[in-house]
Design an enzyme around this catalytic site. Structure first.
Site, PDB file in Angstrom:
ATOM      1  N   ASP B 419       0.872  -1.152   0.000  1.00 23.53           N
ATOM      2  CA  ASP B 419       0.000   0.000   0.000  1.00 23.53           C
ATOM      3  C   ASP B 419       0.919   1.213   0.000  1.00 23.53           C
ATOM      4  O   ASP B 419       2.114   1.103   0.222  1.00 23.53           O
ATOM      5  CB  ASP B 419      -0.843  -0.064   1.274  1.00 23.53           C
ATOM      6  CG  ASP B 419      -1.724   1.135   1.410  1.00 23.53           C
ATOM      7  OD1 ASP B 419      -2.239   1.577   0.378  1.00 23.53           O
ATOM      8  OD2 ASP B 419      -1.904   1.619   2.528  1.00 23.53           O
ATOM      9  N   THR B 421      -0.167   4.872   1.112  1.00 25.51           N
ATOM     10  CA  THR B 421      -0.406   5.796   2.211  1.00 25.51           C
ATOM     11  C   THR B 421      -0.330   5.044   3.532  1.00 25.51           C
ATOM     12  O   THR B 421      -1.005   4.049   3.728  1.00 25.51           O
ATOM     13  CB  THR B 421      -1.782   6.438   2.067  1.00 25.51           C
ATOM     14  OG1 THR B 421      -1.893   6.904   0.741  1.00 25.51           O
ATOM     15  CG2 THR B 421      -1.939   7.562   3.043  1.00 25.51           C
ATOM     16  N   GLU B 690      -7.600  16.220   6.955  1.00 29.75           N
ATOM     17  CA  GLU B 690      -8.408  17.261   7.582  1.00 29.75           C
ATOM     18  C   GLU B 690      -7.653  17.914   8.720  1.00 29.75           C
ATOM     19  O   GLU B 690      -7.610  19.134   8.835  1.00 29.75           O
ATOM     20  CB  GLU B 690      -9.699  16.638   8.120  1.00 29.75           C
ATOM     21  CG  GLU B 690     -10.667  16.264   7.027  1.00 29.75           C
ATOM     22  CD  GLU B 690     -12.048  15.991   7.584  1.00 29.75           C
ATOM     23  OE1 GLU B 690     -12.124  15.691   8.786  1.00 29.75           O
ATOM     24  OE2 GLU B 690     -13.006  16.100   6.827  1.00 29.75           O
ATOM     25  N   PHE B 732     -17.853  13.729   2.672  1.00 26.19           N
ATOM     26  CA  PHE B 732     -16.936  13.241   1.642  1.00 26.19           C
ATOM     27  C   PHE B 732     -17.357  11.844   1.200  1.00 26.19           C
ATOM     28  O   PHE B 732     -17.720  11.013   2.020  1.00 26.19           O
ATOM     29  CB  PHE B 732     -15.530  13.187   2.217  1.00 26.19           C
ATOM     30  CG  PHE B 732     -14.503  12.723   1.225  1.00 26.19           C
ATOM     31  CD1 PHE B 732     -13.895  13.637   0.390  1.00 26.19           C
ATOM     32  CD2 PHE B 732     -14.181  11.386   1.121  1.00 26.19           C
ATOM     33  CE1 PHE B 732     -12.954  13.216  -0.525  1.00 26.19           C
ATOM     34  CE2 PHE B 732     -13.240  10.961   0.196  1.00 26.19           C
ATOM     35  CZ  PHE B 732     -12.630  11.876  -0.623  1.00 26.19           C
ATOM     36  N   THR B 879      -2.204   1.385  -4.784  1.00 19.55           N
ATOM     37  CA  THR B 879      -2.676   2.476  -3.959  1.00 19.55           C
ATOM     38  C   THR B 879      -3.998   2.993  -4.468  1.00 19.55           C
ATOM     39  O   THR B 879      -4.337   2.840  -5.635  1.00 19.55           O
ATOM     40  CB  THR B 879      -1.644   3.621  -3.924  1.00 19.55           C
ATOM     41  OG1 THR B 879      -2.209   4.709  -3.221  1.00 19.55           O
ATOM     42  CG2 THR B 879      -1.254   4.057  -5.301  1.00 19.55           C
ATOM     43  N   ASP B 881      -4.537   6.074  -4.294  1.00 18.67           N
ATOM     44  CA  ASP B 881      -4.264   7.464  -4.630  1.00 18.67           C
ATOM     45  C   ASP B 881      -4.354   7.707  -6.115  1.00 18.67           C
ATOM     46  O   ASP B 881      -4.333   6.785  -6.911  1.00 18.67           O
ATOM     47  CB  ASP B 881      -2.858   7.830  -4.168  1.00 18.67           C
ATOM     48  CG  ASP B 881      -2.895   8.518  -2.832  1.00 18.67           C
ATOM     49  OD1 ASP B 881      -3.981   8.983  -2.479  1.00 18.67           O
ATOM     50  OD2 ASP B 881      -1.852   8.554  -2.169  1.00 18.67           O
ATOM     51  N   ASN B1033      -8.455  -0.845   3.990  1.00 22.85           N
ATOM     52  CA  ASN B1033      -8.560  -1.161   2.568  1.00 22.85           C
ATOM     53  C   ASN B1033      -7.496  -2.153   2.111  1.00 22.85           C
ATOM     54  O   ASN B1033      -7.533  -2.636   0.989  1.00 22.85           O
ATOM     55  CB  ASN B1033      -8.475   0.123   1.736  1.00 22.85           C
ATOM     56  CG  ASN B1033      -7.211   0.881   2.016  1.00 22.85           C
ATOM     57  OD1 ASN B1033      -6.559   0.640   3.030  1.00 22.85           O
ATOM     58  ND2 ASN B1033      -6.834   1.762   1.131  1.00 22.85           N
ATOM     59  N   ASP B1034      -6.576  -2.423   2.964  1.00 21.33           N
ATOM     60  CA  ASP B1034      -5.541  -3.395   2.583  1.00 21.33           C
ATOM     61  C   ASP B1034      -5.830  -4.779   3.128  1.00 21.33           C
ATOM     62  O   ASP B1034      -5.104  -5.714   2.838  1.00 21.33           O
ATOM     63  CB  ASP B1034      -4.175  -2.934   3.111  1.00 21.33           C
ATOM     64  CG  ASP B1034      -3.870  -1.525   2.709  1.00 21.33           C
ATOM     65  OD1 ASP B1034      -4.073  -1.212   1.523  1.00 21.33           O
ATOM     66  OD2 ASP B1034      -3.445  -0.739   3.552  1.00 21.33           O
TER      67      ASP B1034
END
Lengths: 353, 1500
Positions: B419, B421, B690, B732, B879, B881, B1033-1034
């Site tokens: 991954d 991030t 954030e 979001f 990723t 991203d 998510n991994d």
């Protein structure tokens, strides 16, 4: 492990910085390369060579005489006779002659040998009762199940000693005579006692407690093994203390041989006699054999062996040869390694620098 | 959207249920009645009685069931059954070989060791269960009419429980009441998912309006909800009131067991699921059992052992039959009849003998191997745990091995899937720079500050860190408390803290906030921008005093202030105060207009349409449905939206803004509440981005000081505190990739939308500037400039976010709100409607600026990646991203090399993807044809070229259809293309392309895709895969991979929970794999091989003897030795060696990652090695058998007097063999060997002296004692091991000299003095590092690898020599070695003269060259999006500018597909320079191929 220690603070879980835990124990890490192992190779070659030569010389000094008497001389008749099991009760004696070229010096050991007799079969070996042999009364009357089917005879009387091993005891007997030139044959005195392991005679094999009974009375309710002609308490008519389970021939027989071809000690030359004080002189000899043991069934051979011993055993050339061969192999490899080292190892070393 | 549709189904289901009451269990729902309604005494009437109570029992056994159950479990292991079978065979008289009781010993021993271990573990579980069960909580008692303390285990479904702040939830509880005025309850879910930020949970709707305290006695509802399941993020049900009213329940109403109540004084709820039915417990699966590659291989060889065993037994049986047969009818005296006195036929004896031999030879199947492996693995895990270098001081955490049985897999990895991030990066989002209104503020001081942190990090290695360590540590401690409740079963490896006291301490300690390390907080403002902010706010202050309209503010200044306001409020950050951490700063601002009902609003506000069609009941259902909007943010916004509308209405009537300006900020409040130092406020953010933005704004004195559901308070310089009325929050989501807040600006009183989102999205939503006036021109300029800067940021690897705003007129807002409310209350397709509603709001934005947030690479990531890659590992980064960021991070962490060509695959249809892959393959083949041909020629003896590892040197990978070369290529693929590529029809092609590339980067990939990629590679390429990640998510990818590694970072524990190993940092992967993996693998591999050897050697001795005993199954080795040889005499040294042996030191392993290839190719344990070892074992046993045989042949030796020396010799030989294989000798090795020998002699002497009759049938009395007096015994002891081990020793010596394995060279390096070694290593590192020679010409190992054809002549690489044998090759190398460096240095200088010039010319504003050559990507098919407003220039800009700017235009590959997929054009463009003469040569200093890619999402 480290859990007993209660550490606190921000680095509470920091592992201990000990050599063991960090796998940093001081260690010797030998490299197996030509140049590192070469000294060892040469060293081992030399050691083996020396040992080999020494052993070889030692073995050369021993003497051994083997005589297969299965069908030799007059024993041929007995051999034929024993072929038929119905003649088992009949005795048969025969005589074998041999000569010794060179005197046997020192202690001379007299062995009988059997070939192709598998004392090492698993079920044969197990077919004995050590409890009986140490003289336990209970086992005397009730032999262990290991002895089956040689535990009781047809009438249910317990057999003593039970089992296949005792049953198949080697029952030839020998009388060795020396034909001194110009005189009548001299019977060669053999020590038939003290030829077993001390522990066997005194610990492993005991007669049942006699308590003033004669040995015969002790063995009263037992039957001799199937193939035996004599009961166990009459094995040695000459020496009453050599009877029962502590009969040395029995003890020796009960020590099961490792290989199908084996020899067992029959007696040691008694050098008290001045003729034999230095061992067996060269000359002619005869053996009178009480030929009882049948070998036809298993295509076996019988022999007698006269030998002197070295400090490491009988006349066996194998060990010195093995040492010499190994040493030369090591030497050969060492030379190869030297060549390798010369050609490549050195270069590699240069490269590292 | 499914929720609503299922509600009616549930009612239906419940009706059905009522009809057949008996079959409740078949039903899909659970009905929960309050226990209060039923008398406790009459338990059988309680409808909840069927549900599990809250007593947890994680133990497996009870006192009674332990023995049968444990044995039953142990017999699941085939080996145990086998050995019990053999032991039982011994009780059959005809086949028995040993004393039956003795034969049971090893099995009983092994079973009891395992049983004791199980018992101990179970006891510990029992104890911690007990502790947990006896924790207290408050349960309402009907009798006493108050809450009474009860143990957790007494809590039952349907109980009302009261929870106080910082308490841990005992069960899954439906929240019915909260002391929080907003009817919220905050929980910390760190124990469940590790996320340390607070989650809000809401009181069930129907209890929302209760002002007074909740009275359980008045509760009369019935709850229908789902059956217990393990989905933490789902809960559906409804509550049926007596009045017949139904209220839906959502996951926002459910408090989960194991969470901690925070910020909420008191909450009351009803227990829905208890004990083992809670979601937390259902999620708690047992430890994972994986079987390592080595173990699989071992099992194959165990199978072979079985075959060998059977063959040997069969051989013996046949032999025995024949032997019997030869005697015919005349049975010899030594042939013992059966107990019955009958003859056994040869065939029957053979059959019996076969079984006997199985018993005798049982040692061949290594009974202790499995136990030994387990012991060694536990020790290995222990050592890995103890490694200081894998300990992270900052988080006070070290590596956790959660899977105990795959340590050696770490040494065999081939592919790493990472991954990005949080794994490669720290997931510490640090505000780095920003651009406002087209002006860039570079924040140089900030950059310097960050650089300082970097340095500090490295310095901090020794000294105790502080400050920043605190928040992380909390997360760790709270994870400990997690275990109290979660009751993870994999307790062996990691610390368990079961005590309640510790749980409490943990909860008290958890004072600190996520994402708030000093690095993240202390942002150094850009002085220029700070000045502007000050100026701006002072002007605003001035204007406010003078009641001037704000619009007079210069637009750039107003942009700046808007920018910061947006940063501050456009988020969901919750503020908490430092003194009472986790207690929300609570200041109720009295709202000017009280909340009115929606009916009221509807009546007043919407004239005809809505009311005409809907009656009262429908509107009331709207209320309930509205709260079902996703996320709590929207729930929060709803009430305020109501109030806002009403207010709007009012204000429209008043037509004035009376409260807009004033000397004090509007909405009078208690000033005392603000006494807190504002700097001490803590921000609880859901995402690090954030937090970073809020802290950034704070650095400019725009600080968020309070957030309530309906308002946000911001403190601005000069202006003081301003409260923004929060009208709406559009949370979001990943489809929109943006969030918006709708606020009423207190100064201008305008309704303002602030939107923050991904640049690609926001840029499309920017209002098309009206080029007519100056303002429009300015806007256009801002957009263009901002886009430039965004590209620049992306190139720097920053995460970019665009900030935009929009001012709505009240009418517009009212209109939108009406639609939005409609959407919110819609029953069908609500999600879609909400999405559309959000789209309607977020258009025509005005761009304010953009931020660049740095997600800093973790320390040592580039180095780690470089060395892992040198270790022959393929690293793929998967990723979520976006492509640009991912590519740039990839460059930053040296995953992609500027020297490399990059293939970028972006396609938007299956066909396009297929075509792209096809073209890429062709391209690769064409380009590398020459070099690959060259490489295959070399691959004959080229073991160590890092780039041709797989084809050349692993027979295990020989199953691959064709040898694939790994080229210096990078592949970048986006999620959408990946989805196509992962299709069955294309996956092979995709793999073919991907595996040719050195690095693969998958951007925008979903968790599912990640796992699919891993699965694909794992299954198709048959390689060992490692997945590393830190977030939820991994998880899927971690679970799919052979080894899953979780980073225990800030994102929580989900990845860790799913992983096999949990690391605090990515860089530890290097040591974990290169050192521990290598060690574990080589230790275990060697130990297993040794085990096979040892057993075979020992058993073969007996086998040879069968030739001399008529195949009767007798053994010259006494049964005791036979049975205990493995278990005792030879067990310890191998365990010590298997645990401690180090073939190469850790330093060298890390400095020479190439050594890792050893494990990848399974070089320590290859199939042939098993056979070699077997052959060696047979040879050695021959020696060990026949030397004593001949030495004793023809003598009066008895069986055991001959067998005992053999046993001794075998022991010596086996130990010396181990000595040869042992690489490092510590005192423990010596000790263990000495101990083994001493143990053997002690046991033998005692055994032989103890009892002359006890061990019937064998009787080895006094044997050993006799032997020790026998010189022959000693003579044998000298010669036999020497002769037996000579070949192996010689082979090892030759191998060490002639063709040393790289590992051996590594060991040689170890031996050198430290300084010399350092020199050599640094030398080799330079060479390794030089891009020209991927194969470091290091020592004699390496030959310069061919990098390209044209290099060949330069290098004067004599190709004729390469085909010579290894001997001459070594020679070659030795002679060539002085040449090597010069070659590579030449290349090096070559490169370095070239590189700087490139860097100089690095144009961020590059545009023309590729564009001119490239046909304009036709944007023929526009999306349906109504506001497709981008100009063509913008389009081209946005599409071109996003390509990675780090390369020059010397050589470019453009694999480009227009997104309509009609006219695919693949073009290879080469701006040939003079040094690229021929087409098929690859220059070593190949520039990175520029891939001009069409980023599809920008044009969609």
């Amino acid at each position: 492990m480290g859990k007993a220690k209660v550490k606190s603070g921000p680095l509470a879980r920091r592992p201990d910085n000990s050599a063991f835990k960090q796998q940093r124990l001081p260690a010797w890490s030998p490299m197996l390369t030509a140049n590192t192992v070469l000294p060892f190779f040469y060293f081992m070659a030399a050691i083996c060579m020396l040992l080999g030569v020494w052993l070889l010389l030692t073995v050369q000094s021993t003497q051994e005489m083997k005589l297969d008497y299965t069908e030799a001389g007059s024993c041929n008749l007995c051999y034929q006779k024993r072929q038929n099991a119905s003649n088992a009760a009949q005795s048969c004696t025969c005589k074998v002659m041999f000569s010794i070229q060179k005197a046997f010096k020192g202690d001379v050991f007299f062995y009988y040998g059997l070939k192709n007799f598998h004392q090492n079969l698993r079920r044969y070996m197990d077919s004995r009762d050590d409890g009986q042999m140490v003289g336990r009364k209970r086992n005397l009357k009730n032999p262990s199940s290991y002895c089956q089917p040689f535990d009781k005879d047809q009438t249910g009387v317990p057999i003593a000693p039970c089992g296949a091993v005792a049953n198949s005891i080697f029952n030839d007997s020998f009388t060795l005579s020396y034909h001194q030139p110009g005189s009548s044959p001299v019977r060669i005195p053999l020590l038939r006692r003290g030829i077993t392991w001390y522990t066997d005679e005194n610990i492993k094999f005991r007669n049942p407690k006699t308590e003033n009974l004669t040995l015969a009375e002790v063995f009263k309710d037992t039957a001799p093994p199937l193939y035996w002609q004599k009961p166990v308490y009459e094995l040695d008519p000459d020496n009453p203390t050599n009877n029962g389970f502590i009969n040395e021939d029995l003890i020796i027989w009960m020590r099961e041989a490792a290989f199908p071809n084996f020899k067992k000690l029959y007696g040691v030359l008694n050098r008290a006699d001045e003729v034999f004080a230095k061992g067996l002189p060269a000359g002619n000899y005869t053996i009178d054999i009480n030929y009882n043991f049948p070998v036809q069934y298993f295509r076996g051979r019988k022999e007698v062996v006269l030998t002197t011993l070295t400090w490491f055993g009988g006349q066996n050339h194998f060990l010195p040869v093995a040492y010499l061969v190994t040493s030369s192999l090591i030497l050969l490899l060492a030379v190869v390694l030297t060549v390798i080292w010369w050609k490549f190892g050195k270069a590699g070393k240069n490269m590292q620098e | 959207m499914a929720r609503d549709s299922e509600d009616p189904e549930m009612t239906k289901a419940s009706k059905v249920k009522r009809q057949r009451k008996k079959k409740t269990k078949d039903n899909k729902t659970r009905t929960v009645h309050a226990n209060i309604l039923y008398d406790y005494s009459k338990g059988e009437e309680n409808p909840n009685r069927h549900y599990a109570n809250n007593k947890i029992k994680t133990t497996k056994y009870t006192v009674l069931s332990f023995l049968p159950k444990n044995l039953f479990e142990q017999f699941h292991r085939f080996a145990n059954v086998y050995f019990v079978f053999i032991a039982l065979l011994n009780f059959v008289p005809v086949v028995n070989a040993f004393q039956p009781e003795l034969a049971l010993a090893p099995v009983v021993f092994i079973l009891s060791v395992t049983a004791i271990k199980d018992l101990w573990e179970d006891y510990r579980r029992h104890r911690s269960d007990k502790e947990i069960n006896h924790m207290d909580c408050l349960v309402y008692s009907r009798v006493e009419r108050r809450y009474v303390e009860k143990y957790w285990k007494e809590v039952r479904v349907g109980d009302f429980i009261r929870l106080r702040c910082n308490e841990i939830l005992p069960a899954d509880v439906l929240l019915l009441s909260s002391s929080d005025p907003d009817r919220l309850c905050h929980i910390e879910t760190a124990t469940l998912d590790g996320e340390t930020n607070l989650k809000q949970r809401q009181v069930v709707r129907s209890f929302f309006d209760l002002d007074c305290d909740f009275d359980p006695l008045k509760y009369n509802g019935v709850i229908e909800c789902e059956k217990p399941n393990n989905d933490l993020n789902r809960f559906r049900g409804y509550i049926l009131h007596r009045s017949g009213r139904r209220d839906a329940l959502y996951k926002e109403n459910l408090l989960l067991r194991g969470c901690t109540i925070r910020n909420t004084e008191e909450a009351v709820g009803i227990v829905i699921y208890a004990g083992h039915e809670t979601k937390a417990m259902l999620n708690n699966n047992g430890p994972r059992y994986k079987r390592s590659k080595l173990e699989r291989q071992m099992n194959v060889d165990v199978f072979w052992c079985v075959i060998i065993l059977l063959v040997m037994c069969l051989f013996a049986a046949v032999g025995h039959g024949l032997w019997m047969f030869q005697y015919g009818d005349k049975r010899p005296v030594f042939d013992v009849l059966s107990p019955e006195g009958t003859d056994l036929s040869p065939i029957m004896s053979a059959i019996y003998l076969f079984l006997t031999m199985i018993i005798v030879f049982q040692v061949l199947i290594p009974i202790s191997l499995f136990v030994s492996i387990e012991i060694v693995k536990i020790c290995q895990v222990y050592f890995i745990h103890q490694d200081m270098e894998l300990y992270d001081e900052e988080t006070d955490s070290h590596l956790q091995c959660r899977a105990l049985n795959i340590t050696e897999d770490l040494g065999q990895m081939q592919y790493i899937f990472s991954d990005k991030t949080g794994t490669l990066t720290e997931n510490k989002m640090v505000f780095r720079r920003c651009t406002v209104a087209g002006v860039e503020y570079s924040h140089d001081a900030n950059a310097r500050r960050l650089a300082m942190y970097q340095e500090m990090d490295s310095e901090e290695e020794e000294c105790t860190s502080h400050g920043g360590t605190l928040p992380r540590r909390d997360s760790v401690t709270s994870h400990q408390s997690a275990r109290v409740v979660l009751r993870s079963q994999s307790t062996k490896s990691h610390r368990r803290t079961g005590s309640r006291a510790e749980a409490k301490r943990a909860s008290i300690l958890s004072k600190h906030t996520a994402f708030s390390s000093p690095m993240e907080k202390d942002i150094t403002p850009d002085p220029q921008l700070l000045d502007k902010v000050n100026e701006c706010s002072s002007q605003m202050d001035f204007m406010r005093f003078h009641s001037q309209p704000m619009s007079q503010l210069p637009s750039d200044l107003s942009d700046i202030i808007d920018f910061f306001i947006a940063l501050t409020i456009c988020n969901t950050v919750v503020v908490s105060s430092p003194n009472q951490p986790r207690h929300k700063v609570r200041m109720r601002f009295e709202l000017k207009s009280p909340v009115k009902t929606i009916e009221d609003f509807i009546k007043r506000f919407t004239p005809s349409r809505l009311t005409s069609g809907s009656n009262n009941s429908s509107s009331s259902s709207l209320i309930t449905n509205r709260s079902s909007n996703k996320g709590c943010s929207s729930m929060l916004s709803s009430p305020s939206a109501e109030s806002t509308l009403t207010k709007l209405d009012e204000e429209r009537q008043h037509g004035s803004l009376p409260h807009a300006f004033g000397p004090v900020p509007p909405y009078g409040y208690d000033r005392n509440a603000w006494n807190l130092e504002e700097g001490e406020l803590r921000y609880e953010a859901e995402s690090p981005d954030e937090a970073a933005l809020v802290y950034a704004a704070k650095a400019y004195k725009c600080s968020l000081v309070g957030r309530l559901p309906d308002q946000v308070t911001v403190e601005l310089p000069h202006l003081g505190k301003l409260s923004f009325e929060l009208l709406h929050t559009l949370g979001f989501d990943s489809t929109r990739k943006r969030m918006s807040v709708v606020v009423r600006h207190p100064l201008t009183d305008q309704i303002t939308v602030y939107t923050k989102g991904a640049d690609s999205v926001i840029m499309d939503l920017i209002k098309p500037p009206d080029t007519g006036n100056s303002k429009g021109k300015r806007q256009k300029k801002i957009v263009n400039r901002t886009q430039n800067y965004l590209n620049l940021y992306a190139a720097d690897g920053l995460r970019t976010l665009c900030i935009a705003k929009k001012i709505l007129s009240k009418e517009q807002y009212a209109c939108w709100l009406q639609h939005h409310l409609e959407a919110e209350t819609a029953i069908q397709g609500r999600e879609g409607l909400l999405f559309e509603s959000a789209l309607r709001l977020e258009t025509n934005l005005q761009l304010l600026g953009a931020t660049g947030i740095e997600d800093r690479l973790q320390d040592g990531v580039p180095e780690t990646i470089a060395s892992l890659r040198k270790a022959g590992l393929q690293i793929w980064v998967l990723t979520g991203d976006k492509q640009e960021t991912a590519v740039n991070i990839a460059y930053a962490c040296k995953l992609l090399d500027p020297e490399e060509e990059i293939l970028t695959l972006n396609a938007d249809s299956q066909e396009a993807c297929a075509l792209l892959l096809e073209e890429s393959l062709h391209y690769i083949q064409a380009k590398f044809l020459c070099s690959s041909a060259d490489q295959t020629a070399k691959a004959f003896h080229g073991h160590f070229a890092p780039f041709d590892i797989y084809p050349s040197s692993s027979p295990s990978s020989s199953s691959h259809a064709a040898p694939f070369m790994v080229h210096r290529l990078g592949l970048v693929i986006d999620g959408r293309t990946l989805a196509y590529a992962l299709d069955k029809s294309l996956e092979d092609k995709f793999l073919a392309v991907a595996r040719s590339c050195r690095s693969v980067l998958c951007c925008r990939s979903t968790p599912l895709q990640k796992s699919m990629v891993v699965k694909l590679v794992r299954n198709k390429l048959k390689v060992m895969t490692l997945a590393i990640g830190d977030g939820a998510n991994d998880v899927s990818m971690i679970q799919v991979a052979d080894v899953g590694v979780g980073i225990s970072g800030q994102e929580g524990m989900q990845a860790v929970m799913a992983s096999d190993f949990a690391l605090p940092r990515f860089r530890y992967l290097q040591k974990l794999l290169l050192v521990h993996g290598h060690w574990c693998y080589s230790r275990l591999a060697n130990m297993i091989l040794y085990f096979f050897y040892k057993n075979a050697m020992f058993v073969a001795l007996i086998f040879w003897y069968q030739f001399y005993c008529g195949f009767s199954g007798s053994a010259m080795i006494d049964q005791w030795y036979l049975i205990f040889f493995n278990l005792m005499f030879s067990a310890f040294p191998q365990l010590i060696t298997g645990t401690l042996d180090k073939d190469v030191s850790a330093e060298t392993l890390q400095q020479l990652p190439q050594l890792y290839v050893n494990g990848q190719n399974s070089e320590e344990y290859k199939p042939y090695m098993f056979w070699m070892n077997m052959i060696d074992a047979f040879y050695q046993s021959l020696i060990c058998f026949f030397i004593p045989y001949f030495a004793y042949a023809d003598s009066d030796v008895d069986l055991f007097t001959w067998g005992t020396p053999i046993t001794t010799l075998a022991l010596f030989t086996i130990l010396v063999h181990l000595g040869i294989e042992t690489k490092t000798w510590t005192w423990m090795n010596w000790l263990s060997i000495a101990f083994s020998i001493a143990l053997f002699f002690t046991v033998a002497l005692c055994y032989n002296a103890s009892c002359p009759t006890c061990y019937s049938p064998s009787n080895p009395y006094w044997t050993m004692q006799r032997l020790l007096q026998d010189p022959l015994f000693y003579l044998l002891c000298v010669i036999t091991p020497v002769a037996a081990l000579l070949p192996r020793y010689f082979y090892r010596a030759c191998q060490g000299t002639l063709f040393p394995s790289p590992v051996q060279v590594g060991r040689q390096l170890d031996k050198l003095p430290a300084e010399t070694r350092r020199n050599i290593l640094s030398l080799s590192r330079v060479k390794v590092g030089s891009p020209l020679s991927p194969k470091p010409p290091f020592l004699s190992l390496n030959k310069p690898s061919p990098k390209g054809c044209n290099k060949k002549d330069q290098r004067s690489f004599p190709s004729s020599k390469t085909s010579q044998g290894p001997v001459s090759q070594t020679d070659n190398q030795s002679r060539r070695s002085p040449l090597g460096p010069t070659d590579s240095e030449k290349g090096l200088s070559d490169i370095y003269t070239l590189v700087p010039s490139e860097i100089d010319t690095l144009p961020y504003t590059k545009d023309a060259p590729p564009l001119s050559e490239e046909p304009q990507p036709p944007s023929t098919k526009d999306s349906e999006c109504p506001d497709k407003t981008l100009e063509t220039s913008n389009l081209s800009l946005s599409s071109w500018i996003t390509s990675t700017p780090l390369h020059t235009q010397t050589d470019s590959v453009q694999l480009n597909l227009p997104h309509n997929g009609d006219s695919q054009c693949v073009k290879y463009t080469r701006n040939s320079e003079e040094r690229l003469q021929s087409d098929h040569t690859v220059h070593p200093a190949q520039r990175t191929e520029q891939v001009a890619e069409q980023s599809l999402h920008t044009t969609l």
